[in-house]
Design an enzyme around this catalytic site. Structure first.
Site, PDB file in Angstrom:
ATOM      1  N   PRO A   2       0.840  -1.203   0.000  1.00  0.00           N
ATOM      2  CA  PRO A   2       0.000   0.000   0.000  1.00  0.00           C
ATOM      3  C   PRO A   2       0.869   1.245   0.000  1.00  0.00           C
ATOM      4  CG  PRO A   2      -0.650  -1.502   1.753  1.00  0.00           C
ATOM      5  CD  PRO A   2       0.626  -2.027   1.177  1.00  0.00           C
ATOM      6  N   GLU A   3       0.463   2.235  -0.744  1.00  0.00           N
ATOM      7  CA  GLU A   3       1.209   3.483  -0.778  1.00  0.00           C
ATOM      8  C   GLU A   3       0.476   4.561   0.010  1.00  0.00           C
ATOM      9  OE1 GLU A   3       3.484   4.805  -3.823  1.00  0.00           O
ATOM     10  OE2 GLU A   3       3.691   2.921  -4.905  1.00  0.00           O
ATOM     11  N   HIS A 104      -6.135 -15.102   8.229  1.00  0.00           N
ATOM     12  CA  HIS A 104      -5.095 -14.082   8.373  1.00  0.00           C
ATOM     13  C   HIS A 104      -5.562 -12.877   9.178  1.00  0.00           C
ATOM     14  CE1 HIS A 104      -2.857 -16.540   5.632  1.00  0.00           C
ATOM     15  NE2 HIS A 104      -3.775 -16.417   4.699  1.00  0.00           N
ATOM     16  N   ARG A 123       0.843 -11.948   4.685  1.00  0.00           N
ATOM     17  CA  ARG A 123       2.304 -12.093   4.660  1.00  0.00           C
ATOM     18  C   ARG A 123       2.965 -11.651   5.960  1.00  0.00           C
ATOM     19  NH1 ARG A 123       4.610 -10.119  -0.987  1.00  0.00           N
ATOM     20  NH2 ARG A 123       6.460 -11.076  -0.073  1.00  0.00           N
ATOM     21  N   LYS A 166      23.580  14.478  -4.619  1.00  0.00           N
ATOM     22  CA  LYS A 166      23.280  13.049  -4.663  1.00  0.00           C
ATOM     23  C   LYS A 166      23.596  12.484  -6.046  1.00  0.00           C
ATOM     24  CE  LYS A 166      19.659  11.925  -1.288  1.00  0.00           C
ATOM     25  NZ  LYS A 166      20.488  11.078  -0.433  1.00  0.00           N
TER      26      LYS A 166
END
Ligand SMILES: [Zn+2]
Length: 292
Positions: A2-3, A104, A123, A166
């Site tokens: 999920p973002e 789950h 998971r 960077k």
């Protein structure tokens, strides 16, 4: 995984069920999440009221009346369901399919308003941790995080100074949670597309020699904010219609312009084709013709 927009959508869906309600009982059915759930978890939560549900990057933060903060992360495959009177709804929609198996269901919160909030995570990369509010600034999960991309303090000057010098790719820099918090693979691809910037470009090239923002940084920051806001809006509109929040696709998918669209014509109409490359082991989707 999920973002940020999905986590924010989950937060908005959970808030009415949690805020102002007391946790009468919490059932931990499986303690083995990413980190084991502490032995005193139930004792520190039961009987406490949730004063507010916030978000920091991809962490949900529930402020408890005891002065503790419950810090929750969805991990790779975590999701919540809200139940009342044997009816359940899911806050948030996900691009990746979620498990529907109750095997789950690892943590269940029974709230004083009669609702149950169930955390499901096949998971088990998700996490739940209690941190004293007074010590939250020392919390290792949170204290290395960069600015919130939707916060007012996140602007071109801040991003440019974080990227100055960077040598990594711009994509890698944006995925670095110390540079900006909560951005993941999908929305980095989408933001770079909207800003017409190549994901392969050196991160330092959005700043001038003094670390000040150039026109690339000025284009990138609004693109990041716009793509996140659009996704949150799409998630929110799905949330209002619970029949569509089946945990699988939802509206996020329709908002992607390049992500998962390898071989399709560039949606900017530049006559280029969306290409997939692999950077640091993860897929990048971009248009080599108009992203420079
Ligand atoms: Zn293009």
């Amino acid at each position: 995984m999920p973002e940020l927009p999905e986590v924010e959508t989950v937060r908005r869906g959970l808030a009415p069920a949690m805020e102002g309600a007391r946790v009468d009982k919490v059932e931990v059915r499986h303690r083995g999440l990413r980190w084991p759930i502490a032995k005193d978890f139930e004792k520190r939560i039961e009987g406490k009221t949730v004063d507010g549900l916030g978000r920091r990057a991809k962490y949900l933060t529930a402020d408890l009346s005891s002065g503790d903060v419950l810090v929750m992360h969805l991990g790779m495959s975590g999701s919540f369901r809200i139940g009342k009177d044997a009816k359940e709804t899911k806050p948030g929609v996900y691009y990746h399919e979620k498990s529907k198996s109750t095997a789950h269901d690892h943590v269940v919160f029974h709230m004083s308003n009669g609702k149950t909030i169930t955390f499901n995570d096949p998971r088990r990369f998700g996490s739940m941790k209690l941190v004293a509010r007074a010590k939250i600034d020392d919390e290792p999960l949170l204290n290395a995080l960069g600015p919130e991309p939707l916060g007012n303090e996140f602007d071109a000057a801040m991003l440019a100074s974080a990227c100055a010098g960077k040598k990594t790719s711009l994509k890698a820099a944006l995925l670095d949670q110390r540079v900006v918090a909560g951005l993941g693979n999908i929305y980095v691809c989408e933001a770079l597309f909207r800003a017409h910037l190549s994901p392969k470009r050196r991160a330092s090239t959005i700043a001038d020699r003094n670390g000040k923002p150039n026109e690339r940084a000025e284009a990138l920051v609004p693109a990041i904010k716009a793509v996140l806001e659009a996704a949150i809006k799409a998630g929110g509109s799905s949330l209002r219609d619970h029949r569509r929040t089946d945990g699988s696709l939802g509206d996020f998918q329709h908002t992607f312009l390049v992500y998962d669209r390898e071989g399709e014509p560039c949606p900017a109409g530049c006559k280029g084709t969306v290409k997939r490359i692999v950077q640091a082991g993860r897929s990048t989707f971009y248009c080599p013709s108009c992203q420079k």
